[in-house]
Design a protein around this motif. Structure first.
Motif, mmCIF file in Angstrom:
data_model
loop_
_atom_site.group_PDB
_atom_site.id
_atom_site.type_symbol
_atom_site.label_atom_id
_atom_site.label_comp_id
_atom_site.label_asym_id
_atom_site.label_seq_id
_atom_site.Cartn_x
_atom_site.Cartn_y
_atom_site.Cartn_z
ATOM 1 N N ILE A 1 0.850 -1.205 0.047
ATOM 2 C CA ILE A 1 0.006 0.055 -0.223
ATOM 3 C C ILE A 1 1.014 1.107 0.001
ATOM 4 O O ILE A 1 1.777 1.360 0.889
ATOM 5 C CB ILE A 1 -0.948 -0.060 1.197
ATOM 6 C CG1 ILE A 1 -1.810 -1.137 1.191
ATOM 7 C CG2 ILE A 1 -1.748 1.285 1.352
ATOM 8 C CD1 ILE A 1 -2.755 -1.209 0.111
ATOM 9 N N VAL A 2 0.730 1.948 -1.100
ATOM 10 C CA VAL A 2 1.832 3.066 -1.062
ATOM 11 C C VAL A 2 1.516 4.223 -0.332
ATOM 12 O O VAL A 2 0.189 4.522 0.426
ATOM 13 C CB VAL A 2 1.522 3.970 -2.741
ATOM 14 C CG1 VAL A 2 2.450 4.985 -2.786
ATOM 15 C CG2 VAL A 2 1.846 2.937 -3.606
ATOM 16 N N ASN A 3 2.570 4.579 0.293
ATOM 17 C CA ASN A 3 2.482 5.717 1.495
ATOM 18 C C ASN A 3 2.910 6.976 0.931
ATOM 19 O O ASN A 3 4.080 7.246 0.507
ATOM 20 C CB ASN A 3 3.653 5.393 2.687
ATOM 21 C CG ASN A 3 3.352 4.114 3.360
ATOM 22 O OD1 ASN A 3 2.351 3.676 3.479
ATOM 23 N ND2 ASN A 3 4.401 3.338 3.617
ATOM 24 N N GLY A 4 1.857 8.082 0.889
ATOM 25 C CA GLY A 4 2.081 9.208 0.044
ATOM 26 C C GLY A 4 2.022 9.070 -1.323
ATOM 27 O O GLY A 4 1.829 8.054 -1.827
ATOM 28 N N THR A 5 2.390 10.069 -2.230
ATOM 29 C CA THR A 5 2.306 9.856 -3.400
ATOM 30 C C THR A 5 3.693 9.678 -3.890
ATOM 31 O O THR A 5 4.743 10.434 -3.638
ATOM 32 C CB THR A 5 1.997 11.116 -4.317
ATOM 33 O OG1 THR A 5 0.707 11.722 -3.626
ATOM 34 C CG2 THR A 5 1.865 11.325 -5.728
ATOM 35 N N HIS A 6 3.998 8.200 -4.754
ATOM 36 C CA HIS A 6 5.280 8.180 -5.177
ATOM 37 C C HIS A 6 5.062 7.883 -6.675
ATOM 38 O O HIS A 6 3.906 7.173 -7.093
ATOM 39 C CB HIS A 6 5.802 7.052 -4.510
ATOM 40 C CG HIS A 6 5.983 7.460 -3.057
ATOM 41 N ND1 HIS A 6 7.093 8.324 -2.433
ATOM 42 C CD2 HIS A 6 5.367 7.034 -1.964
ATOM 43 C CE1 HIS A 6 6.961 8.590 -1.124
ATOM 44 N NE2 HIS A 6 5.987 7.706 -0.810
ATOM 45 N N SER A 7 6.270 7.716 -7.343
ATOM 46 C CA SER A 7 6.262 7.293 -8.648
ATOM 47 C C SER A 7 6.600 5.836 -9.045
ATOM 48 O O SER A 7 7.639 5.643 -8.275
ATOM 49 C CB SER A 7 7.010 8.360 -9.599
ATOM 50 O OG SER A 7 6.657 9.676 -9.797
ATOM 51 N N LEU A 8 5.929 5.347 -10.141
ATOM 52 C CA LEU A 8 6.807 4.193 -10.586
ATOM 53 C C LEU A 8 7.832 4.590 -11.240
ATOM 54 O O LEU A 8 8.127 5.580 -12.088
ATOM 55 C CB LEU A 8 5.487 3.205 -11.433
ATOM 56 C CG LEU A 8 4.510 2.828 -10.617
ATOM 57 C CD1 LEU A 8 3.540 1.987 -11.837
ATOM 58 C CD2 LEU A 8 5.170 1.737 -9.556
#
Length: 129
Positions: free
Chosen positions: A51-58
């Motif tokens: 589950i992604v924590n914050g906004t992050h890029s692939l």
């Protein structure tokens, strides 16, 4: 004879310089290819999800130096396929965004990882890429 010797010396220096440039250029391209390899070889889905924590890029490779592709907002579920430990000793996963075709590399520290026994054998098995 002196003119012939000068021509041969110039030709040899040109060949040596060309070889050095080719070797250096090849090493740089190889280092870049290793740093941002794109999709890894994988035959099957791995086990677990994040589950992604914050906004992050692939990313296109397992490093912040690799290009960003899709931004995933906080709370996005991603399925873990496989992982690598990069040269900075950071763990990165090749992931696929749930219900989407978006795949790429994500740093393990950017998500909460959940162990999930996908194949029902009673254990969580992380796959190395």
């Amino acid at each position: 004879m002196t003119v012939v010797r000068q021509m041969l010396t110039t030709a040899m220096a040109t060949i040596a310089l060309g070889t050095a440039l080719t070797v250096t250029g090849g090493a740089t391209a190889s280092a870049t290819a290793q740093a941002c390899p794109g999709s890894p070889n994988h035959a099957a889905n791995g086990e677990g999800y994040g589950i992604v924590n914050g906004t992050h890029s692939l990313r296109t490779g397992p490093s912040v130096d690799c290009s960003a592709t899709n931004n995933l907002p906080s709370g996005t579920k991603v399925w873990l396929w496989c992982y690598v430990v990069n040269s900075s000793q950071n763990t990165w996963y090749w992931v696929r965004e749930e219900n989407q075709a978006n795949s790429g590399w994500m740093y393990a520290g950017n998500m909460t990882i959940h162990e999930y026994d996908d194949n029902g054998n009673g254990r969580f098995e992380k796959r190395h890429c």
